[in-house]
Structures are given as structure tokens and as C-alpha cells.
Design a protein around this motif. Structure first.
Motif, mmCIF file in Angstrom:
data_model
loop_
_atom_site.group_PDB
_atom_site.id
_atom_site.type_symbol
_atom_site.label_atom_id
_atom_site.label_comp_id
_atom_site.label_asym_id
_atom_site.label_seq_id
_atom_site.Cartn_x
_atom_site.Cartn_y
_atom_site.Cartn_z
ATOM 1 N N PHE A 1 3.653 42.428 -38.410
ATOM 2 C CA PHE A 1 4.881 43.204 -38.566
ATOM 3 C C PHE A 1 4.730 44.266 -39.669
ATOM 4 C CE2 PHE A 1 8.856 43.782 -40.961
ATOM 5 C CZ PHE A 1 9.687 44.282 -39.968
ATOM 6 N N GLU A 2 4.154 43.864 -40.797
ATOM 7 C CA GLU A 2 3.981 44.825 -41.896
ATOM 8 C C GLU A 2 3.048 45.960 -41.501
ATOM 9 O OE1 GLU A 2 4.756 42.259 -45.956
ATOM 10 O OE2 GLU A 2 2.736 42.219 -45.096
ATOM 11 N N GLU A 3 2.009 45.631 -40.734
ATOM 12 C CA GLU A 3 1.076 46.684 -40.302
ATOM 13 C C GLU A 3 1.744 47.631 -39.307
ATOM 14 O OE1 GLU A 3 -3.350 47.084 -38.226
ATOM 15 O OE2 GLU A 3 -2.510 45.109 -38.702
ATOM 16 N N GLU A 4 2.598 47.072 -38.453
ATOM 17 C CA GLU A 4 3.266 47.884 -37.431
ATOM 18 C C GLU A 4 4.319 48.809 -38.034
ATOM 19 O OE1 GLU A 4 6.291 47.217 -33.598
ATOM 20 O OE2 GLU A 4 5.352 45.496 -34.596
ATOM 21 N N THR A 5 5.080 48.309 -39.019
ATOM 22 C CA THR A 5 6.227 49.066 -39.530
ATOM 23 C C THR A 5 5.990 49.728 -40.881
ATOM 24 O OG1 THR A 5 7.149 47.110 -40.629
ATOM 25 C CG2 THR A 5 7.791 47.499 -38.328
ATOM 26 N N GLY A 6 5.010 49.239 -41.635
ATOM 27 C CA GLY A 6 4.802 49.740 -42.987
ATOM 28 C C GLY A 6 5.824 49.230 -43.980
ATOM 29 N N LEU A 7 6.636 48.258 -43.566
ATOM 30 C CA LEU A 7 7.654 47.687 -44.449
ATOM 31 C C LEU A 7 7.069 46.541 -45.268
ATOM 32 C CD1 LEU A 7 10.636 47.553 -41.910
ATOM 33 C CD2 LEU A 7 10.376 49.164 -43.801
ATOM 34 N N ASP A 8 7.613 46.350 -46.453
ATOM 35 C CA ASP A 8 7.205 45.245 -47.326
ATOM 36 C C ASP A 8 8.107 44.059 -47.033
ATOM 37 O OD1 ASP A 8 6.209 43.627 -49.281
ATOM 38 O OD2 ASP A 8 7.177 44.667 -50.954
ATOM 39 N N ILE B 1 13.257 28.880 -44.062
ATOM 40 C CA ILE B 1 12.366 29.958 -44.488
ATOM 41 C C ILE B 1 13.122 31.272 -44.335
ATOM 42 C CG2 ILE B 1 10.222 31.210 -44.004
ATOM 43 C CD1 ILE B 1 8.986 28.627 -43.092
ATOM 44 N N ILE B 2 13.084 32.086 -45.374
ATOM 45 C CA ILE B 2 13.841 33.332 -45.394
ATOM 46 C C ILE B 2 12.878 34.519 -45.379
ATOM 47 C CG2 ILE B 2 15.370 34.780 -46.766
ATOM 48 C CD1 ILE B 2 16.864 32.553 -45.559
ATOM 49 N N LEU B 3 13.161 35.481 -44.511
ATOM 50 C CA LEU B 3 12.438 36.753 -44.473
ATOM 51 C C LEU B 3 13.408 37.849 -44.876
ATOM 52 C CD1 LEU B 3 10.889 36.278 -40.907
ATOM 53 C CD2 LEU B 3 9.944 35.474 -43.064
ATOM 54 N N ALA B 4 12.952 38.799 -45.667
ATOM 55 C CA ALA B 4 13.863 39.852 -46.132
ATOM 56 C C ALA B 4 13.137 41.178 -46.269
ATOM 57 C CB ALA B 4 14.496 39.464 -47.471
ATOM 58 N N VAL B 5 13.895 42.241 -46.072
ATOM 59 C CA VAL B 5 13.397 43.607 -46.256
ATOM 60 C C VAL B 5 14.454 44.394 -47.016
ATOM 61 C CG1 VAL B 5 12.817 45.785 -45.127
ATOM 62 C CG2 VAL B 5 11.936 43.638 -44.200
ATOM 63 N N LYS B 6 14.012 45.073 -48.048
ATOM 64 C CA LYS B 6 14.899 45.975 -48.766
ATOM 65 C C LYS B 6 14.333 47.376 -48.647
ATOM 66 C CE LYS B 6 17.322 46.730 -53.131
ATOM 67 N NZ LYS B 6 17.502 46.287 -54.530
ATOM 68 N N ASP B 7 14.766 48.061 -47.588
ATOM 69 C CA ASP B 7 14.243 49.388 -47.279
ATOM 70 C C ASP B 7 15.217 50.056 -46.327
ATOM 71 O OD1 ASP B 7 12.805 51.648 -46.353
ATOM 72 O OD2 ASP B 7 10.902 50.647 -46.802
ATOM 73 N N SER B 8 15.749 51.201 -46.723
ATOM 74 C CA SER B 8 16.749 51.890 -45.895
ATOM 75 C C SER B 8 16.180 52.337 -44.552
ATOM 76 C CB SER B 8 17.309 53.099 -46.650
ATOM 77 O OG SER B 8 16.270 54.010 -46.976
ATOM 78 N N THR B 9 14.856 52.525 -44.485
ATOM 79 C CA THR B 9 14.248 52.966 -43.219
ATOM 80 C C THR B 9 14.234 51.860 -42.174
ATOM 81 O OG1 THR B 9 11.994 52.376 -43.920
ATOM 82 C CG2 THR B 9 12.781 54.582 -44.478
#
Length: 805
Positions: free
Chosen positions: A200-207, A76-84
Motif C-alpha cells: 500500500f505504501e509503495e502504491e500510494t506514497g503515503l506513510d 490493530i489500528i492503521l492510520a494515515v495523516k495526509d490530506s492527499t
């Protein structure tokens, strides 16, 4: 003699049913309870649909790979594309996320920035050691920047696994291989992974993007489960509305719904009784039973109401319904079941189970219709006049009149239209393409499908393609000559845009050289012969926990694997890629190694090709079986040929439509032809049965018989075809592309088949009357509607019974 036996048989069946109503209802209820109890054995499939037989060479090779390296689809792969992400707070949250997963017993390993290991040279002990990239909690932005630079600039070994050049960061979560194909996987993903991701998404605001075969399979399977109820409800609603619109009777509609609901309960019970899994195909059977069962109800109830209107005697009407409609409806249900049963001859377990359960349930819904409808009506009062008014509807009369007028005066136009459609269909057929994609039929509006497209764009796919290399000797993988051959082969994979960056022992060998020579990225290359000996000496002294070989090489050192991932591409491109890879294998490894292409992507491709190759065989068998039924019923070879024309033409038209509309041949749409042919031939049987009866009663007056048969059967054929059209259209509300295509194509085929049987078939009978319809070439059918003399006998028996009661 056969005809008399048939007559006596159905007369006996009528008496048996009507004289033992309570016993039969008790048996039906008992069987329903028994099959309902079997629901506990139903289970949903937690593996991919394998369309190949177990003994197919591709499956044998794939199972060999699994025996050596274990289950491949556990990532299972998790990924984020966000410079922040590379800020102190969010980067720490990202690392905490991987710790949460690593703490779960269902997870065997997690590779992420939090626990990423750098291979370093321990000169004092002359071995390799592993050093953590991240050491504890990150407190400053400088630390984050340093880690980011180290990752992107100096660790090419982890490129494509944990990051790409565009700045997308991934975490790889490896599930325990023992739970991948069990219900534990589903529970873990829904109860653990999804809540953690949401937090995690709620805590960081990341997609946060999520993919990988276990994750996709779980969410896709749940979609299938959710749609079973949707299909059943929609099929019941649409068929009941259409039924009520035609009959304008709540009582008739209620009886029909009782029949098909019991049929659905039996369908689930038979699945449980046979211990078959609910797959994307078997999930279609319950709504299919509704759609196919309603036409049975239409024929039985329509005949009952016609008889009541004719003479008003309920007992006589019910006996005639059983004796007149029973045999013809049995034959039509047998032909429909034969269309589904052709899938049994394929060696694909998925299709074989679908064919077995579907054909059994089609016969079961016929038996339920034959028993329940006459018995329930026998306890009810006679239908009122308002319930019979639909038999005289003007628009129905106008429709039948239009058909008769067209056949009588415009047969040439019917032939011209048919030929034109045939020519266009042939043109369209040459434009059909074949598709073998694992994800093409998945719900494209679902979030997990959007994530699939994200990973395809960022990391070139998620469908694993494996290359298994047998060096034929112990520790043959570590030989430099083997590594060089593998590296040369990987160059082709890198040059193929549809494939991702490969992962193998070659990458580890390059990483070892990089670590040996100070950790500089420029040293990430294969070692020379002398360097390889030094590096192997270091690797041999390394602790077992630092040995990274286990994912790429088996315990003996004989077998190696190269793992790449494939984009969702068409079968033609997949075949081209396979040809290129095999050519490179032959050129690079020659005869010194056994090299096998395998993996889920290739297995699915070969499965699709296998089905396409078997399509002609299964469809030919369906045509052959139904031709045998025709031969038994009508005993005329010429009549068989004439009857096949209006049923084969709609199939060709549908195939042409697929070519023009860009609908590919794939596991879902491949079912269309056998299903549609088995159902559409029912109309032919009903029409020809009535035509033969009219021939006999009119002293072989062809034209009179054709028009009489058209008027008599046209209404029921129209009713059933409309129900079937809208019933199969229900599948178009699915979120699965293959199910949508199946529903639309079968609906269209059945609509064309209705028109062909009502216009083309009678036109052919009239045009070819001298050659096919005379006493010398047409023998008596093996079944026919009972003559009036027998009906009088049945009526007399009924009156005697009434007096006794």
C-alpha cells in the motif's frame, strides 16, 4: 569433625574426578545431548508479561471481564495523516486495503470508511437499518469530498475510532480472538499484514502508521528473540577477549569458552525441559550464565597455574585445584544462586520461572567448571612459562600494592569516602520514582515505537483501560438511568488529558437518537425518557446484523463496558487517574451497581506495584540466606555484620544513582539488587576464606593475615570483577530500555562492590580487630583451604596412582 569430613570429602571428590575422566566426560556429553533434545520444547511467549499472581484480585477482575466480553487486545489500528488521502485514487486504495484485511480468515471484523455503516431510520418498518457510507468504487473527487464531509460533520459516533479533528483517518482491524495469544498471530502479522502494508505504501506514497496491542506485542517479541543471539555472541566475545588479555593463553581461553558454551546449551535445555516460555527475563539467562561462568573459570585456571608455577606437578596441581577451590567456589555459586532464587518466593509466574531457571543453571555452570577444567587440563601438557607470566604482571602488582597501601595508611579516607557516598545515596533514594508503563522499555528506535507515539499524540494512547459495569439485572444497561450515569462518568474521562475519547453503549444510544431524528449531528445526545421508549422499540425490531450493541453490552443486557485508551505515563499519574476515576465511580454509581476498573494498562500498573512491594521482602530474604551461609562458613555473628557492610553499601549507592539519573523502579530494574547482592558477596567469601586461613597459619596475627589475604585474593577478585563488569555491560547494547538499565546498574554495583571488598572490608577488619578477630569470638570456619599435610597426602596418592599407571 565437620572440618575433617569436609577435608576428606573434597579429597574424595578430587580422586573421583581425576580417576574417572572418560566416564565423566561421557556423562557430560550425554547430558548435553539430552538437554539439546529438549530445545524442541522451547517456545516464545505470545502474551504480555503478567506480573501478578493468578489469584490476585486484579487478575480475578480482569479474567471476569474477559469471560464476559472476550479478549480485549485483538485490535490493530492503521492510520494515515495526509490530506492527499482524500483524492480519488488514494481513497480507493485505502478502501481496497481494508477489503484485503477483511478477506483474511484470521480477521473477525474490519471497521473503515470502505464498510462504514450509517444508522438510519426505517419509518416504513419502524426499525433501524444500516446504510453504507461508501457505495462501490469512487469515480469523482466530488464523491470523495461528499464522503469526507459526511464523516467529519455528521458521524460523531465514529470520532476517535475512525478519525479525529486533525484529519487523521484510521481503520480498525479486529483479529479473531482465538489466535491473539498464539503463534498464528505472529505468522499472520509477518506473512500477511506487513507485506500488504508495504504494498500500500509503495502504491500510494503515503506513510501508513500501524499500532494496537497484537501488532506491538508481536514485533516486540521478535526483538527479544533477535537479541538473544546478539547477547550470547557479545557476551562470548567480550568475556573471551578479557580472559585472553589477563591470561594470554589461547588454551585457557578455549577451555573457558567450552565450559560456558555447554552451560548455555544446558540453559536452553532446562528451559525446554521445564516447558517454560522464553520471556524478556528468561531470555537474559543464557548470557548471564556466560558472565557468571567465566569467573568460575578464572578461579580454577588461575589456581592451577599458580600451583604449576610453584611445584610443576600436574597431578598434584589438579588435585589442589579441586580440593582448594571447589568448596569456596561452590559456596560463592550457592550465594549467587540464592540471590536469583529469592524471586521464587514471589507469586508472580514470570519472576518465579526466572528465579528457578537462573538458580539451577548457576549451580550447573559450577558443576561444569569443576568437572571440565581439571579433566581437560589433565589431558594436556603443562602450561609453558609464557602462559604463567601474567601472574607476575607489574601493573597487577602495582594495583595490589596500591590497595595494601590504602588500607594500611589511608583507612580514615576510606571511611570518609564511604560515609559521603552513603549520605549522597540516601538523598538520591528519595528521588526515585516508580514506573508501570507497558511500553516504556520497548526499543525506542524501532518504527513500531514511533507509531505508538504517533497514536498517543493523535488519539491519546493505545493501552486499553476498561470499566466493567454490572447493573445486577437483566437488560439493566438499556435503562435510561444507567445510560445517564455512564454518560456522567464519561465526562471525567473526556476531561482527563491522558485518556482517549471513551466508547460505550452511551455513544450508541446517542447515535440512535441522532438517526431517529433525521441524522443531524446536533441530535447526537442521550434520549429523554419518552424518546428512549420509542428508540428501544425501533432497536428491538432491528435485524441482528444491525445490532451494534454486542461490542458494548453482553448478551443478557446486564453488563456494559466503557473502553478508553491511556497514554504512556508514569505510575504516579496513573495512580492519580485511578483515584479520580474511583472517586467518580463512588459518586455516580453509588451502591446500585458493581463497577470495576480493569484492562491491560491497570493490570501492568498493579503488577509493578506488586513487585515493588515484594522487592524488600525478596532482598531481605537474599540477605538472610547469605547471612546463614556466612554463619555456616565463619561461625561468627560479628563477622557476618562486618561482611554485610561492603555488600549493602554498593546497593545503596546504586539506588542513589537511580534517583539522581532518573532511572525508575520498574520490573526490569527491580532485579538489580538481588542479582548484584548475590554476585558481589562472592568476593567477600573468597577474601574472608583466605583471611581465616592466614589467621590460623600466622597464629592469629591480624594485620599480617589481612595483608596476606589481600595480596592472595586481590588479583582473582580484580579479574572476576572486571569480567563481570564488562559482561553485564553487554546488556547495554540492547534496544530495550529496561535491559540497558539492568546491565548498566548491575555493572556499576559490582564495580563498587569490588572496591568495597578490597578497601572497606580489610579496613574494617583492621580497625575492629580487637572486637571481631580473636580466638574467643572467632571459631574455626566450616570450610577452609586444605592444610599442607593433607596436600602432601594427596600428592603421595597421586604418585602412587602414577606408578600404577
Amino acid at each position: 569433625m565437620i572440618k575433617w569430613i569436609n577435608t576428606r570429602f573434597w579429597a574424595s571428590v578430587a580422586r573421583l574426578i581425576l580417576r574417572n575422566r572418560i566416564i565423566i566426560l561421557t556423562l557430560v556429553i550425554g547430558m548435553t545431548v539430552f538437554l539439546g533434545y529438549q530445545w524442541k520444547n522451547m517456545r516464545f511467549s505470545y502474551t504480555e508479561a503478567n506480573l501478578l499472581p493468578d489469584n490476585h484480585p486484579v487478575n480475578i477482575e480482569y479474567n471476569k471481564f474477559l469471560d464476559i466480553f472476550g479478549e480485549e487486545g485483538n485490535l490493530i489500528i492503521l492510520a494515515v495523516k495526509d490530506s492527499t488521502l482524500f483524492t480519488t485514487e488514494k481513497f480507493n486504495a485505502w478502501n481496497r486495503l481494508s477489503k484485503k484485511f477483511n478477506a483474511k480468515p484470521e480477521v473477525s471484523a474490519v471497521i473503515s470508511t470502505e464498510n462504514l455503516k450509517k444508522l438510519v431510520k426505517d419509518e416504513e418498518n419502524q426499525r433501524f437499518a444500516l446504510d453504507n457510507l461508501v457505495k462501490g468504487e469512487i469515480k469523482t473527487q466530488e464523491q470523495v469530498d461528499e464522503i469526507r464531509d459526511e464523516l467529519f460533520k455528521n458521524l460523531p459516533f465514529y470520532k476517535s475510532l475512525l478519525f479525529n479533528d486533525e484529519g487523521t483517518i484510521r481503520t480498525a482491524v479486529y483479529l479473531d480472538k482465538e489466535i491473539v495469544n498464539t503463534i498464528v498471530r505472529k505468522d499472520f502479522i509477518y506473512d500477511e499484514i506487513l507485506p500488504i502494508i508495504a504494498e500500500f505504501e509503495e502504491e500510494t506514497g503515503l506513510d501508513l502508521r500501524v499500532s494496537g496491542m497484537p501488532y506491538i506485542r508481536t514485533l516486540n517479541s521478535q526483538n527479544i528473540v533477535d537479541e538473544i543471539g546478539l547477547f550470547i555472541g557479545a557476551a562470548l566475545l567480550i568475556t573471551s577477549l578479557i580472559f585472553f588479555f589477563f591470561f594470554r593463553s589461547f588454551r585457557a581461553t578455549f577451555i573457558s569458552m567450552v565450559v560456558v558454551i555447554i552451560g548455555v546449551m544446558w540453559a536452553f535445555g532446562i528451559l525446554g525441559l521445564l516447558h517454560y516460555e522464553i520471556t524478556v527475563l528468561t531470555a537474559l539467562i543464557p548470557p548471564l550464565i556466560i558472565v557468571i561462568g567465566i569467573p568460575n573459570c578464572i578461579f580454577f585456571i588461575n589456581k592451577y597455574q599458580q600451583e604449576i608455577k610453584k611445584h610443576g606437578n600436574q597431578a598434584k596441581s589438579l588435585q589442589r585445584v579441586i580440593s582448594k577451590i571447589g568448596n569456596a567456589t561452590l559456596m560463592t555459586n550457592v550465594t549467587t544462586a540464592a540471590g536469583f532464587a529469592t524471586f521464587i518466593i514471589t507469586e508472580s509466574k514470570l519472576l518465579k520461572e526466572f528465579g528457578i531457571v537462573a538458580s539451577i543453571n548457576i549451580i550447573a555452570i559450577f558443576i561444569l567448571s569443576l568437572l571440565i577444567i581439571p579433566i581437560i587440563y589433565s589431558f594436556m601438557a603443562l602450561p609453558k612459562q609464557k602462559h604463567l607470566n601474567h601472574l607476575n604482571k607489574r601493573w597487577i602488582g602495582a594495583f595490589v600494592g596500591w590497595m595494601e597501601h590504602t588500607v594500611r595508611h589511608h583507612r580514615f579516607a576510606v571511611y570518609i569516602t564511604s560515609v559521603a557516598l552513603l549520605v549522597l545515596s540516601i538523598i538520591g533514594i528519595y528521588q526515585i520514582r516508580i514506573s508501570g508503563s507497558l511500553i516504556e522499555d520497548m526499543p525506542q528506535r524501532a518504527d513500531f515505537f514511533k507509531d505508538i507515539r504517533f497514536f498517543e499524540k493523535e488519539f491519546d494512547g493505545i493501552m486499553p483501560l476498561e470499566i466493567l459495569i454490572d447493573t445486577k439485572r437483566k437488560n439493566g444497561v438499556t435503562r435510561l438511568s444507567t445510560l445517564k450515569r455512564m454518560d456522567k462518568f464519561e465526562e471525567l474521562i473526556v476531561e482527563t488529558p491522558e485518556l482517549s475519547q471513551p466508547m460505550s453503549v452511551v455513544s450508541l444510544a446517542k447515535y440512535s437518537r441522532q438517526a431517529y431524528f433525521g441524522g443531524l449531528a446536533k441530535n447526537y445526545t442521550l434520549p429523554t425518557s419518552n424518546e428512549n421508549n420509542w428508540i428501544l422499540a425501533y432497536a428491538g425490531k432491528s435485524k441482528s446484523e444491525t445490532n451494534l450493541l454486542t461490542s458494548f453490552v453482553d448478551s443478557t443486557g446486564r453488563y456494559a463496558r466503557i473502553t478508553t485508551f491511556m497514554k504512556d505515563i508514569g505510575t504516579d499519574k496513573m495512580e492519580r487517574i485511578e483515584e479520580n476515576l474511583r472517586a467518580k465511580i463512588d459518586n455516580t454509581f453509588k451502591d446500585k451497581y458493581d463497577v470495576t476498573l480493569t484492562g491491560k494498562a491497570l493490570v501492568f500498573l498493579k503488577g509493578t506495584k506488586y513487585l515493588v512491594d515484594n522487592l524488600i521482602m525478596s532482598l531481605s530474604l537474599a540477605i538472610f540466606l547469605i547471612s546463614l551461609f556466612m554463619a555456616y562458613l565463619f561461625r561468627s555473628f560479628r563477622m557476618i555484620l562486618v561482611s554485610l557492610v561492603p555488600n549493602l553499601l554498593p546497593l545503596l549507592i546504586t539506588a542513589g544513582m537511580m534517583g539522581f539519573l532518573g532511572v525508575p523502579i520498574k520490573p526490569s530494574t527491580i532485579l538489580v539488587f538481588s542479582i548484584a547482592f548475590g554476585i558481589s558477596v562472592d568476593d567477600t567469601i573468597h577474601f574472608l576464606a583466605k583471611y581465616r586461613q592466614e589467621l590460623r597459619s600466622s597464629n592469629w596475627k591480624i594485620r599480617k593475615s589481612v595483608y596476606a589475604a589481600l595480596r592472595e585474593t586481590g588479583v582473582s577478585m580484580f579479574y572476576t570483577s572486571i569480567v563481570l563488569f564488562f559482561g553485564f555491560s553487554v546488556f547495554m547494547i540492547s534496544s530495550f530500555g529496561g535491559t540497558v538499565a539492568l546491565g548498566g546498574l548491575v555493572s556499576a554495583t559490582l564495580l563498587f562492590a569490588m572496591l568495597a571488598n578490597l578497601l572497606l572490608l580489610p579496613s574494617l577488619l583492621l580497625s575492629l580487630e580487637r572486637s571481631i578477630a580473636n580466638k574467643r569470638t572467632v571459631k574455626e570456619p566450616n570450610f577452609r583451604i586444605l592444610p599442607e599435610k593433607v596436600n602432601r597426602k594427596l600428592s603421595e596418592l597421586s604418585k602412587r596412582k602414577d606408578k600404577k599407571e
